[in-house]
Design a protein around this motif. Structure first.
Motif, PDB file in Angstrom:
ATOM      1  N   PHE A   1     -56.458  -7.344  -9.487  1.00  0.00           N
ATOM      2  CA  PHE A   1     -56.546  -5.911  -9.148  1.00  0.00           C
ATOM      3  C   PHE A   1     -57.906  -5.659  -8.497  1.00  0.00           C
ATOM      4  CE2 PHE A   1     -57.196  -1.456  -9.635  1.00  0.00           C
ATOM      5  CZ  PHE A   1     -55.957  -0.864  -9.744  1.00  0.00           C
ATOM      6  N   LEU A   2     -58.967  -6.143  -9.143  1.00  0.00           N
ATOM      7  CA  LEU A   2     -60.292  -6.059  -8.518  1.00  0.00           C
ATOM      8  C   LEU A   2     -60.404  -7.234  -7.558  1.00  0.00           C
ATOM      9  CD1 LEU A   2     -60.920  -4.068 -11.013  1.00  0.00           C
ATOM     10  CD2 LEU A   2     -63.272  -4.634 -10.470  1.00  0.00           C
ATOM     11  N   ARG A   3     -60.010  -7.011  -6.347  1.00  0.00           N
ATOM     12  CA  ARG A   3     -59.814  -8.080  -5.370  1.00  0.00           C
ATOM     13  C   ARG A   3     -61.121  -8.436  -4.659  1.00  0.00           C
ATOM     14  NH1 ARG A   3     -58.596  -8.273   0.188  1.00  0.00           N
ATOM     15  NH2 ARG A   3     -59.192  -6.089   0.225  1.00  0.00           N
ATOM     16  N   LYS A   4     -61.639  -7.491  -3.867  1.00  0.00           N
ATOM     17  CA  LYS A   4     -62.842  -7.771  -3.077  1.00  0.00           C
ATOM     18  C   LYS A   4     -63.896  -6.695  -3.242  1.00  0.00           C
ATOM     19  CE  LYS A   4     -63.260 -10.490   0.847  1.00  0.00           C
ATOM     20  NZ  LYS A   4     -63.177 -10.648   2.290  1.00  0.00           N
ATOM     21  N   GLY A   5     -63.447  -5.456  -3.227  1.00  0.00           N
ATOM     22  CA  GLY A   5     -64.364  -4.341  -3.436  1.00  0.00           C
ATOM     23  C   GLY A   5     -65.417  -4.202  -2.352  1.00  0.00           C
ATOM     24  N   THR A   6     -65.022  -4.428  -1.099  1.00  0.00           N
ATOM     25  CA  THR A   6     -65.995  -4.356  -0.003  1.00  0.00           C
ATOM     26  C   THR A   6     -65.583  -3.302   1.027  1.00  0.00           C
ATOM     27  OG1 THR A   6     -64.806  -6.075   1.175  1.00  0.00           O
ATOM     28  CG2 THR A   6     -66.665  -6.791  -0.178  1.00  0.00           C
ATOM     29  N   VAL A   7     -66.459  -3.126   2.005  1.00  0.00           N
ATOM     30  CA  VAL A   7     -66.181  -2.203   3.112  1.00  0.00           C
ATOM     31  C   VAL A   7     -65.969  -3.035   4.364  1.00  0.00           C
ATOM     32  CG1 VAL A   7     -67.098  -0.294   4.492  1.00  0.00           C
ATOM     33  CG2 VAL A   7     -67.652  -0.453   2.043  1.00  0.00           C
ATOM     34  N   GLY A   8     -64.891  -2.779   5.077  1.00  0.00           N
ATOM     35  CA  GLY A   8     -64.685  -3.444   6.372  1.00  0.00           C
ATOM     36  C   GLY A   8     -63.807  -4.681   6.320  1.00  0.00           C
ATOM     37  N   ASP A   9     -63.163  -4.939   5.182  1.00  0.00           N
ATOM     38  CA  ASP A   9     -62.286  -6.115   5.097  1.00  0.00           C
ATOM     39  C   ASP A   9     -61.103  -5.991   6.074  1.00  0.00           C
ATOM     40  OD1 ASP A   9     -61.656  -8.636   3.948  1.00  0.00           O
ATOM     41  OD2 ASP A   9     -60.146  -7.710   2.656  1.00  0.00           O
ATOM     42  N   TRP A  10     -60.806  -4.738   6.486  1.00  0.00           N
ATOM     43  CA  TRP A  10     -59.716  -4.520   7.452  1.00  0.00           C
ATOM     44  C   TRP A  10     -59.922  -5.323   8.728  1.00  0.00           C
ATOM     45  CZ3 TRP A  10     -61.050  -2.490  12.221  1.00  0.00           C
ATOM     46  CH2 TRP A  10     -62.277  -1.829  12.295  1.00  0.00           C
ATOM     47  N   LYS A  11     -61.177  -5.615   9.057  1.00  0.00           N
ATOM     48  CA  LYS A  11     -61.455  -6.350  10.299  1.00  0.00           C
ATOM     49  C   LYS A  11     -60.866  -7.760  10.268  1.00  0.00           C
ATOM     50  CE  LYS A  11     -65.469  -3.798  11.620  1.00  0.00           C
ATOM     51  NZ  LYS A  11     -66.895  -3.733  11.767  1.00  0.00           N
ATOM     52  N   ARG A  12     -60.675  -8.274   9.065  1.00  0.00           N
ATOM     53  CA  ARG A  12     -60.083  -9.621   8.943  1.00  0.00           C
ATOM     54  C   ARG A  12     -58.557  -9.558   8.922  1.00  0.00           C
ATOM     55  NH1 ARG A  12     -60.814 -13.231   5.140  1.00  0.00           N
ATOM     56  NH2 ARG A  12     -60.295 -11.699   3.568  1.00  0.00           N
ATOM     57  N   HIS A  13     -58.024  -8.354   8.933  1.00  0.00           N
ATOM     58  CA  HIS A  13     -56.572  -8.209   8.779  1.00  0.00           C
ATOM     59  C   HIS A  13     -55.856  -7.575   9.965  1.00  0.00           C
ATOM     60  CE1 HIS A  13     -57.792  -8.924   4.614  1.00  0.00           C
ATOM     61  NE2 HIS A  13     -56.544  -9.308   4.403  1.00  0.00           N
TER      62      HIS A  13
ATOM     63  N   LYS B   1     -66.773  12.759   6.856  1.00  0.00           N
ATOM     64  CA  LYS B   1     -67.393  11.572   7.447  1.00  0.00           C
ATOM     65  C   LYS B   1     -66.636  10.311   6.982  1.00  0.00           C
ATOM     66  CE  LYS B   1     -71.791   9.168   7.312  1.00  0.00           C
ATOM     67  NZ  LYS B   1     -72.957   8.935   6.461  1.00  0.00           N
ATOM     68  N   PHE B   2     -66.537   9.332   7.860  1.00  0.00           N
ATOM     69  CA  PHE B   2     -65.921   8.057   7.476  1.00  0.00           C
ATOM     70  C   PHE B   2     -66.847   6.899   7.838  1.00  0.00           C
ATOM     71  CE2 PHE B   2     -62.325  10.836   7.497  1.00  0.00           C
ATOM     72  CZ  PHE B   2     -61.583  10.390   6.421  1.00  0.00           C
ATOM     73  N   ILE B   3     -66.860   5.901   6.987  1.00  0.00           N
ATOM     74  CA  ILE B   3     -67.635   4.686   7.281  1.00  0.00           C
ATOM     75  C   ILE B   3     -66.649   3.513   7.319  1.00  0.00           C
ATOM     76  CG2 ILE B   3     -69.405   3.113   6.400  1.00  0.00           C
ATOM     77  CD1 ILE B   3     -70.877   5.504   5.254  1.00  0.00           C
ATOM     78  N   TRP B   4     -66.637   2.831   8.452  1.00  0.00           N
ATOM     79  CA  TRP B   4     -65.653   1.758   8.654  1.00  0.00           C
ATOM     80  C   TRP B   4     -66.235   0.380   8.397  1.00  0.00           C
ATOM     81  CZ3 TRP B   4     -60.996   3.953   9.373  1.00  0.00           C
ATOM     82  CH2 TRP B   4     -60.986   5.268   9.831  1.00  0.00           C
ATOM     83  N   ASP B   5     -67.561   0.356   8.339  1.00  0.00           N
ATOM     84  CA  ASP B   5     -68.245  -0.929   8.236  1.00  0.00           C
ATOM     85  C   ASP B   5     -69.634  -0.617   7.696  1.00  0.00           C
ATOM     86  OD1 ASP B   5     -69.795  -3.111   8.784  1.00  0.00           O
ATOM     87  OD2 ASP B   5     -69.082  -3.383  10.831  1.00  0.00           O
ATOM     88  N   LEU B   6     -70.115  -1.361   6.736  1.00  0.00           N
ATOM     89  CA  LEU B   6     -71.382  -0.968   6.126  1.00  0.00           C
ATOM     90  C   LEU B   6     -72.580  -1.119   7.062  1.00  0.00           C
ATOM     91  CD1 LEU B   6     -71.671  -1.591   2.310  1.00  0.00           C
ATOM     92  CD2 LEU B   6     -71.360   0.512   3.594  1.00  0.00           C
TER      93      LEU B   6
END
Ligand SMILES: Nc1ncnc2c1ncn2[C@@H]1O[C@H](COP(=O)(O)OS(=O)(=O)O)[C@@H](OP(=O)(O)O)[C@H]1O
Length: 294
Positions: free
Chosen positions: A251-263, A286-291
């Motif tokens: 359930f607690l898989r990665k917990g990061t920002v921007g993993d969508w870039k790998r998908h 506001k949205f942040i797509w990448d840290l």
């Protein structure tokens, strides 16, 4: 009920996870559920940081959680409102009651509009929500397994997923914010600065915390800490209550920002952006797509 299939139950335009809806009468009477002035609702679209914020809320309210003298799962400290799988009697629960929910703004108890009870709304950039949802759908049997990101992307942009259309959820809550006593929190800001986020939440809740309390909360709400804490990591819930499709995955898989870039492919990303720009044009959140964006 409007429409039910194996995975989705559509009720008043909201998609519930049908395998875990255990009380249709409760859903039908949610509007009239009696709200107490000191109730706190954590509201999210699925995969946006719910268990994380459940953990923070519980740590803020419970000394026994902070110092480890009480041995309770986080989901029991901040139970899900519309998915009451453990059949908690909410009326008998002592105040202040903490709840987690994925409900859209038009389905919550009407008592919340008297603006006394508090709502914390956590949102996350929807490309990471989609990515998290993709892995989760292939982990638990209560979600429809997705063969590919492409298959999920179609469904996600069409609202045929648990939580309904992401755009409607976030926009709905944002546009109706003045009807509620609500604090908006962003997953990515929490990730960037957990300490400030804890302080922001505790100040909204008017909870005084010592410096030591804040340190303890921040430590126990980090991804690494939660992942290794059986009371917070939901491992046993996935295995024993929701059902696993595979032995891989947490359930607690990665917990990061921007993993969508790998998908997402370039084309999928552009398609997503077009819809996002159209649907969210006049929503100034506001949205942040990448840290690295700062
Ligand atoms: N402490 C902490 N820090 C950062 N990220 C965290 C934390 N705890 C949970 N998570 C991540 O949140 C994602 C799960 O979202 P939800 O808890 O909203 O899921 S659910 O809707 O309740 O099923 C899921 O995201 P992904 O890792 O991207 O899949 C979790 O890993």
């Amino acid at each position: 009920m409007d429409n039910t299939d194996k995975y989705l139950l559509n009720y008043k335009g909201h998609n519930f996870a049908s395998p875990v809806v255990n009380d249709i009468d409760f859903l039908e009477n949610i509007e009239d559920f009696e709200i107490r002035d000191d109730d706190v609702f954590l509201i999210t679209y699925p995969k946006s940081g719910t268990i994380w914020t459940q953990q923070i809320l519980s740590l803020i309210y419970s000394e026994g959680h902070r110092n480890g003298t009480e041995n309770l799962q986080t989901v029991d400290r901040v139970p899900f409102f519309e998915y009451n799988t453990r059949k908690v009697d909410f009326v008998k629960r002592p105040s202040p009651r903490l709840f987690a929910s994925h409900l859209s703004y038009n389905l919550v108890p009407k008592g919340l509009t008297n603006k006394k009870a508090k709502i914390i709304y956590v949102y996350r950039n929807p490309k990471d929500v989609l990515t998290s949802y993709f892995h989760y759908s292939n982990l638990v049997v209560i979600f429809e397994a997705m063969n590919s990101i492409e298959e999920l992307l179609e469904k996600f942009l069409d609202g045929k997923v648990v939580g309904g259309l992401w755009f409607d959820h976030v926009r709905g809550w944002y546009e109706h914010r003045r009807d509620f006593n609500i604090l908006f929190m962003m997953y990515e800001e929490m990730k960037k600065d957990l300490r400030s986020s804890v302080l922001k939440i505790s100040s909204f809740l008017e909870k005084e915390l010592s410096e030591e309390d804040v340190e303890t909360i921040v430590k126990q709400a980090t991804f690494q800490y939660m992942k290794s804490d059986p009371r917070a990591n939901c491992d046993s819930i996935v295995s024993n209550e929701l059902g696993r499709r595979t032995n891989e995955g947490r359930f607690l898989r990665k917990g990061t920002v921007g993993d969508w870039k790998r998908h997402l492919t370039v084309e999928q990303n552009e398609r997503f952006d077009k819809v996002f720009q159209r649907k969210m044009r006049d929503v100034p959140l506001k949205f942040i797509w990448d840290l690295n964006e700062g």
